[in-house]
Design an enzyme around this catalytic site. Structure first.
Site, short mmCIF file in Angstrom:
data_model
loop_
_atom_site.label_atom_id
_atom_site.label_comp_id
_atom_site.label_asym_id
_atom_site.label_seq_id
_atom_site.Cartn_x
_atom_site.Cartn_y
_atom_site.Cartn_z
N THR A 33 -7.35 -14.31 -3.05
CA THR A 33 -8.70 -13.72 -2.77
C THR A 33 -8.49 -13.85 -1.28
OG1 THR A 33 -10.77 -13.42 -3.20
CG2 THR A 33 -10.22 -15.89 -2.62
N HIS A 91 0.65 -1.01 0.10
CA HIS A 91 0.13 -0.10 0.10
C HIS A 91 0.89 1.29 0.07
CE1 HIS A 91 -4.35 -0.91 1.01
NE2 HIS A 91 -3.83 -2.01 0.76
N THR A 132 -5.68 -5.54 -9.67
CA THR A 132 -6.17 -4.26 -10.37
C THR A 132 -6.02 -3.15 -9.41
OG1 THR A 132 -8.51 -4.85 -10.23
CG2 THR A 132 -7.40 -5.60 -12.16
N GLU A 150 -6.36 -0.16 -6.18
CA GLU A 150 -7.72 0.73 -5.47
C GLU A 150 -6.97 2.17 -5.69
OE1 GLU A 150 -5.78 -1.19 -3.02
OE2 GLU A 150 -7.06 -2.93 -2.95
#
Length: 317
Positions: free
Chosen positions: A189, A38, A104, A106
């Protein structure tokens, strides 16, 4: 047989603490590591967001466990040619124990350079082109690429592992699972969905690795654990596409004010009852996942690892 790993949260912990936790995870008996990638945390309350590639370099020396990014977005913030170099170097440092998890992304992380944030369908096309480009670069050949989304001019990677890194594609829906089955070496996932595992397998992923992850909160009692989750990860209870579209932690904080404690902790076992933790993990096992990664929310990391070493991992083995 299912393998069980620990999920290092770059949103909650500084880089030295992440390395310390990785060592504790290996000592406790976890078999692999996930690490998030992140630029911003989801909420200011979470408080951290170190550069994942520096942390992976430290992890390579600190532990002997396989490491997967969960996940990197090689689309907007960092060009896939640079991610290809970072992944290749990480694979060399870890003696081939590194796997590149990609997704993909954020807007929270990817908007920071001022680029437009593409819709989901376009991002999936970008991801497919990015994976193809990275694999070309991992051959060590001189690459010139003029694609729909990316250009590369006479680029060659010189530092390469013996085998190229495996690429695992993440997703929360059937289209992403199908893309993973078609182009990836594995699927990532964060929910115990047998349907997504099946979609991955049917679209070309049969025999390939599936990874699932969940958050838990070991605490002295259930109420304390629930409070930690509601304070630190209320964004778990935010529904819909907001997680992909909102650009700043304060936007998630505004939505989180409407998330009840029940909604925040719905998918996270809390407290000291081994049965709750085992039941949540076994949902992933029963759904057909090959690897399951557990993240401990909150400050009580050392006791969590003692608890899992004594009460959880022996039962799962």
């Amino acid at each position: 047989m299912t393998r069980f790993g620990y999920f290092l949260s770059c949103e909650e912990h500084d880089p030295k603490e992440l390395v310390r936790q990785a060592k504790l995870a290996e000592q406790a008996g976890f078999q692999a590591l996930w690490i998030s990638d992140h630029y911003h945390p989801w909420l200011d309350e979470q408080g951290q967001s170190p550069f994942v590639w520096s942390v992976i370099g430290a992890l390579a020396e600190a532990v002997s466990l396989p490491i997967t990014t969960a996940v990197t977005c090689p689309l907007v913030r960092i060009h896939p040619a640079i991610i290809a170099q970072a992944a290749a170097t990480s694979a060399v440092l870890t003696d081939g124990r590194f796997r590149l998890g990609v997704g993909t992304g954020e807007a929270l992380n990817e908007h920071i350079l001022g680029d437009p944030w593409p819709p989901a369908a376009v991002r999936m096309e970008m991801l497919e082109e990015a994976v193809e480009l990275m694999r070309r670069l991992w051959t060590g050949e001189l690459v010139t690429h003029r694609g729909q989304y990316y250009d590369v001019d006479t680029a060659r990677l010189y530092t390469l592992p013996e085998e190229p890194p495996e690429v695992y594609v993440s997703g929360l829906g059937e289209r992403a699972a199908e893309l993973a089955g078609r182009i990836a070496d594995g699927f990532v996932t964060t929910g115990p969905s047998a349907e997504l595992v099946e979609a991955f397998h049917k679209s070309g992923g049969a025999g390939k690795t599936t990874q699932g992850g969940l958050k838990v909160c070991y605490a002295a009692d259930e109420a304390q654990g629930r409070a930690h989750v509601h304070r630190l990860w209320p964004n778990q209870g935010i529904k819909g596409e907001a997680s992909q579209l909102l650009p700043l932690p304060r936007h998630f904080e505004q939505l989180a004010e409407m998330v009840s404690e029940d909604d925040a902790v719905a998918s996270s076992p809390c407290g000291p009852d081994p049965a709750r933790h085992l039941a949540a993990i076994r949902e992933y096992v029963d759904a057909g996942f090959d690897e399951v990664y557990v993240n401990q929310i909150g400050p009580d990391q050392d006791t969590f690892f003692d608890f899992y070493a004594a009460k959880i991992l022996p039962e799962l083995s």
